[in-house]
Design a protein around this motif. Structure first.
Motif, short mmCIF file in Angstrom:
data_model
loop_
_atom_site.label_atom_id
_atom_site.label_comp_id
_atom_site.label_asym_id
_atom_site.label_seq_id
_atom_site.Cartn_x
_atom_site.Cartn_y
_atom_site.Cartn_z
N LYS A 102 -74.41 64.60 8.07
CA LYS A 102 -75.31 65.67 7.67
C LYS A 102 -76.29 65.29 6.56
O LYS A 102 -77.24 66.05 6.32
CB LYS A 102 -74.47 66.87 7.19
CG LYS A 102 -73.46 67.39 8.21
CD LYS A 102 -74.14 67.94 9.45
CE LYS A 102 -73.15 68.33 10.53
NZ LYS A 102 -72.33 69.49 10.21
N HIS A 144 -75.63 75.97 -0.97
CA HIS A 144 -75.47 77.42 -0.89
C HIS A 144 -76.78 78.20 -0.97
O HIS A 144 -76.77 79.43 -0.89
CB HIS A 144 -74.53 77.90 -2.01
CG HIS A 144 -73.09 77.58 -1.76
ND1 HIS A 144 -72.43 76.57 -2.43
CD2 HIS A 144 -72.19 78.09 -0.90
CE1 HIS A 144 -71.18 76.51 -2.00
NE2 HIS A 144 -71.01 77.41 -1.07
N PRO A 188 -80.31 79.84 0.34
CA PRO A 188 -80.67 80.38 1.66
C PRO A 188 -81.33 79.30 2.52
O PRO A 188 -82.01 78.41 2.02
CB PRO A 188 -81.67 81.50 1.31
CG PRO A 188 -81.35 81.87 -0.10
CD PRO A 188 -80.88 80.61 -0.77
N LEU A 189 -81.14 79.41 3.84
CA LEU A 189 -81.63 78.39 4.75
C LEU A 189 -83.13 78.19 4.63
O LEU A 189 -83.63 77.06 4.77
CB LEU A 189 -81.26 78.76 6.19
CG LEU A 189 -81.66 77.76 7.28
CD1 LEU A 189 -81.01 76.41 7.04
CD2 LEU A 189 -81.29 78.29 8.66
N ASN A 190 -83.89 79.25 4.37
CA ASN A 190 -85.35 79.15 4.29
C ASN A 190 -85.84 78.65 2.94
O ASN A 190 -87.04 78.45 2.76
CB ASN A 190 -85.99 80.50 4.61
CG ASN A 190 -85.81 80.89 6.06
OD1 ASN A 190 -85.86 80.02 6.94
ND2 ASN A 190 -85.59 82.17 6.33
N HIS A 191 -84.94 78.51 1.97
CA HIS A 191 -85.35 78.02 0.65
C HIS A 191 -85.75 76.56 0.76
O HIS A 191 -85.10 75.76 1.45
CB HIS A 191 -84.19 78.17 -0.34
CG HIS A 191 -84.60 78.06 -1.78
ND1 HIS A 191 -84.94 76.86 -2.37
CD2 HIS A 191 -84.72 79.01 -2.75
CE1 HIS A 191 -85.24 77.07 -3.63
NE2 HIS A 191 -85.12 78.37 -3.89
N HIS A 243 -83.01 74.07 -0.03
CA HIS A 243 -81.74 74.12 0.69
C HIS A 243 -81.45 72.78 1.35
O HIS A 243 -82.34 72.13 1.89
CB HIS A 243 -81.79 75.21 1.77
CG HIS A 243 -80.58 75.20 2.67
ND1 HIS A 243 -79.40 75.80 2.33
CD2 HIS A 243 -80.38 74.65 3.90
CE1 HIS A 243 -78.52 75.63 3.30
NE2 HIS A 243 -79.09 74.92 4.27
N LYS A 294 -83.94 72.88 6.65
CA LYS A 294 -84.01 73.64 7.89
C LYS A 294 -84.50 72.74 9.01
O LYS A 294 -85.45 71.99 8.86
CB LYS A 294 -84.95 74.83 7.71
CG LYS A 294 -84.97 75.78 8.89
CD LYS A 294 -85.88 76.97 8.62
CE LYS A 294 -85.89 77.93 9.79
NZ LYS A 294 -86.79 79.09 9.55
N GLN A 323 -76.74 71.47 10.14
CA GLN A 323 -76.25 72.12 8.94
C GLN A 323 -74.75 71.90 8.75
O GLN A 323 -74.01 71.67 9.71
CB GLN A 323 -76.55 73.63 9.00
CG GLN A 323 -78.03 73.96 9.06
CD GLN A 323 -78.77 73.54 7.80
OE1 GLN A 323 -78.41 73.92 6.70
NE2 GLN A 323 -79.80 72.73 7.99
#
Length: 708
Positions: A195, A242, A244-247, A250, A254, A258
């Protein structure tokens, strides 16, 4: 049509000239942030010229296509421009942080070759159309160039061997026994490889972070260390996971695979428990969360492949009671384990109930149950029983011949029973592990017993009377590192009677020659203190080391003769005399960083000052391209006038990667009064051939100057 041809050709020629200039002079070229947007368009743009170049190769072999002269010219010129601008944007992208490996170099020069080769082809295409050999050679070179350049690009984005992976196949790792599993090697590293490593490797170190090895993980990246058990959410790694996925911060980004909730939980418990790099999974307590989360990933002992079908759920439910637990040994496994509780409620005849699951029973725990030798006759009917715990039960040597007949037994616990050395020696059982502490086996009997049991691992318990324990290092009670007045050094240790021996010259303390600490020691100049604890019957402690820096006062004026890199400019010249030591984060604003030039600083004193030593505090982080200075020069003048070279120091360079650390270089000056000093700290102009950034300049970071 002619105007368009001229315009497109001139644009392609100028862009190729610019590209060649940039790659040859890239160490002097600075890319502004607004132009980085163009660089990030490289992945979007590069697919067009690849397709068009291949299409043109086909057309060049088709006479009917060549007859359309104007159309072919425009297609060629458009392709030339797309090719060169794709290469230009790729070069801009390569100048961002994290790109500095051989793969980037090969990919970059491959793009330059394709762009220049296509331009030359355009000039010679009329000549080659009637000559098959030049056309064939050129076509082959173009195809090979496209494949190799594309492959190196795939290495950067998808990892090594991305192109050939389907035909090369993958080598499956042999199964790892639970008892042999290393937490980092067999649990953490596979998660990171799946990952994280595609973006954080030696070829593409996003954020200057490499996650391929334990050493590179511990080093961290440009934003600091990856974890800190005292920080919020235990540090940077878990904070990014942790988000948010759109940050934008992150991790993983994206669009990338994940982390699952289970993988996040594994990373969390690993970091929380101390992030050991060499600890075994089996050494964790049985109730440890990390052990419970990962135990199912491994086989117990040798690889277990169970051919039998699972037992009926209704049978398992019927066998369960308040004093007997029947359950699978792992998720979706047909193998069962049985644990008994409450000796007062145990009835030996209830063992017959287990015949309903005799094929599936693999682990049986009868610890502290009132089992007798006669009760064990029943166990011969369990063909797959591998793990049997009879600790602190009522069995004797008479049970050993029965246990010897269990065909699948691999682990046997007889601790706390009445078995003897004689009985065990005459009835060796072919198991992998035997637990026999608190039995009739005495320490002096172990060699004889081990000989009889062969390769079986014997666990006979802990004998503390032969174990030497290592002392903890002494404690240095002084908090200050920088001092202007003499102070008292204070050491202490919590073990009474321990001798604390120390040195003040940087040498290693020993138990014979080094002085014994008997009370506070006065420190009046820059000193490296080392201390160790010694006590009879104990292993001597590790060495504790502390550097103290004496300063004869700040200079009356200081100014930088060369400006630091804008990203690491600290507080300007005052950074060097503010008596605030920098930490391991070179982005903290406490450091001055130089890469394309040397640090040159001039200090002056209103009245000539008697100086003997100049100390330069630096940071070394080889993985972050921060190297020891190439040379430190001190130029001095006793009165107003031109300084003369009075001293220099040539630090030792590294020959391999190492963890990040701080280093003080003390330059001894000719003892006299100085009115003015000029200090030059030279950066390493070219990183060595073993370094991932070989051929590029190294950084030098300085946070403090001390005058004594």
């Amino acid at each position: 049509m002619r105007t368009w041809k001229t315009l497109l050709y001139n644009l392609a020629f100028a862009a190729n000239t610019l590209l060649l200039f940039f790659v040859l002079a890239e160490q002097w070229v600075v890319i502004p942030s607004w132009l980085q947007v163009a660089g990030r368009m490289h992945p979007l743009l590069l697919h067009f010229p690849i397709v068009l170049l291949l299409l043109l190769l086909i057309f060049e072999w088709m006479p009917q296509a060549r007859n359309n002269s104007d159309g072919m010219d425009l297609l060629w010129l458009g392709t030339l421009n797309l090719t060169v601008f794709s290469a230009l944007f790729g070069w801009i992208l390569s100048r961002e942080e994290g790109y500095g490996s051989d793969a980037v170099t090969l990919h970059k020069w491959g793009g330059v070759f394709l762009s220049l080769f296509a331009l030359v082809w355009y000039h010679l295409r009329k000549w080659m159309q009637s000559r098959r050999i030049p056309l064939s050679v050129s076509s082959a070179l173009m195809i090979v160039g496209l494949i190799l350049t594309g492959h190196q690009g795939a290495v950067l984005t998808h990892g090594d061997d991305f192109l050939l992976a389907p035909v090369k196949g993958t080598e499956s790792s042999p199964p790892v026994a639970f008892e042999d599993a290393i937490v980092y090697d067999h649990v953490i590293q596979p998660i990171l490889e799946a990952k994280c490593v595609s973006c954080h490797n030696s070829s593409k170190a996003k954020g200057e972070l490499v996650m391929e090895t334990a050493a590179s993980l511990l080093r961290g990246g440009k934003n600091g260390l990856l974890w800190d058990t005292t920080a919020k959410e235990y540090g940077l790694l878990l904070q990014r996971v942790h988000l948010p996925l759109n940050h934008k911060e992150h991790m993983p980004p994206k669009g990338k695979p994940q982390l699952s909730d289970e993988e996040i939980a594994i990373l969390y418990h690993w970091i929380k428990s101390g992030s050991s790099m060499d600890g075994k999974l089996a050494d964790l307590p049985e109730t440890d969360s990390l052990r419970l989360l990962t135990a199912s990933l491994f086989v117990s002992g040798e690889e277990a492949v169970y051919a039998f079908s699972p037992a009926s759920e209704s049978v398992i439910e019927k066998l369960n009671s308040h004093y007997r637990i029947v359950q699978p040994i792992a998720a979706e496994s047909p193998a069962l384990e049985v644990n008994y509780f409450g000796a007062s409620q145990f009835k030996p005849e209830e063992l017959k109930d287990l015949l309903q699951i005799k094929e599936q029973l693999v682990h049986l725990n009868l610890n502290r149950m009132p089992v007798t030798d006669e009760d064990l006759e029943l166990l011969k009917q369990f063909p797959n029983l591998r793990n049997l715990n009879l600790s602190f039960s009522g069995i004797t040597d008479k049970a050993l011949p029965v246990l010897k007949q269990l065909p699948s037994l691999r682990e046997l616990s007889l601790s706390g029973t009445a078995v003897t050395t004689a009985g065990l020696s005459s009835n060796p059982i072919p198991v992998k592990s035997l637990y026999c502490w608190s039995t009739g086996v005495k320490p002096e009997d172990v060699p004889t017993l081990q000989k009889a049991w062969g390769e079986t691992r014997l666990e006979t318990g802990f004998a503390g009377d032969t174990i030497l324990i290592q002392l903890n290092p002494p404690i240095v009670q002084n908090d200050e590192q920088i001092f202007s007045q003499p102070f008292e050094l204070k050491l202490k240790h919590f073990v009474q009677g321990a001798d604390l021996r120390y040195t003040l010259d940087g040498s290693e303390p020993d138990s014979l020659q080094s002085p014994v600490y008997k009370g506070p020691i006065t420190i009046s100049k820059s000193t490296q203190v080392k201390a160790r604890a010694f006590k009879k019957g104990w292993i001597s402690s590790a060495t504790v080391s502390r550097q103290f820096f004496g300063t004869g006062g700040k200079p009356d004026s200081i100014r930088l003769l060369t400006a630091p890199d804008p990203s690491y400019k600290g507080s300007g010249a005052q950074t060097l005399i503010d008596e605030v030591k920098g930490d391991g984060n070179f982005r903290s604003g406490k450091w001055l960083g130089y890469k394309d030039k040397d640090l040159e600083v001039q200090v002056e004193f209103k009245e000539p000052r008697n100086l003997q030593i100049l100390s330069v505090s630096t940071l070394v982080g080889v993985g972050s391209y921060i190297m020891p200075p190439k040379e430190i020069q001190v130029w001095g003048a006793e009165q107003d006038g031109k300084p003369q070279l009075v001293a220099k120091e040539i630090p030792r360079q590294h020959t391999m990667d190492t963890v990040q650390y701080q280093k003080i270089y003390s330059v001894k000056l000719p003892e006299k009064k100085y009115k003015q000093l000029k200090i030059i700290v030279k950066h390493l102009p070219v990183l060595p051939s073993w370094h991932p950034g070989k051929g590029t300049p190294g950084w030098v970071f300085v946070d403090e100057l001390f005058f004594e």
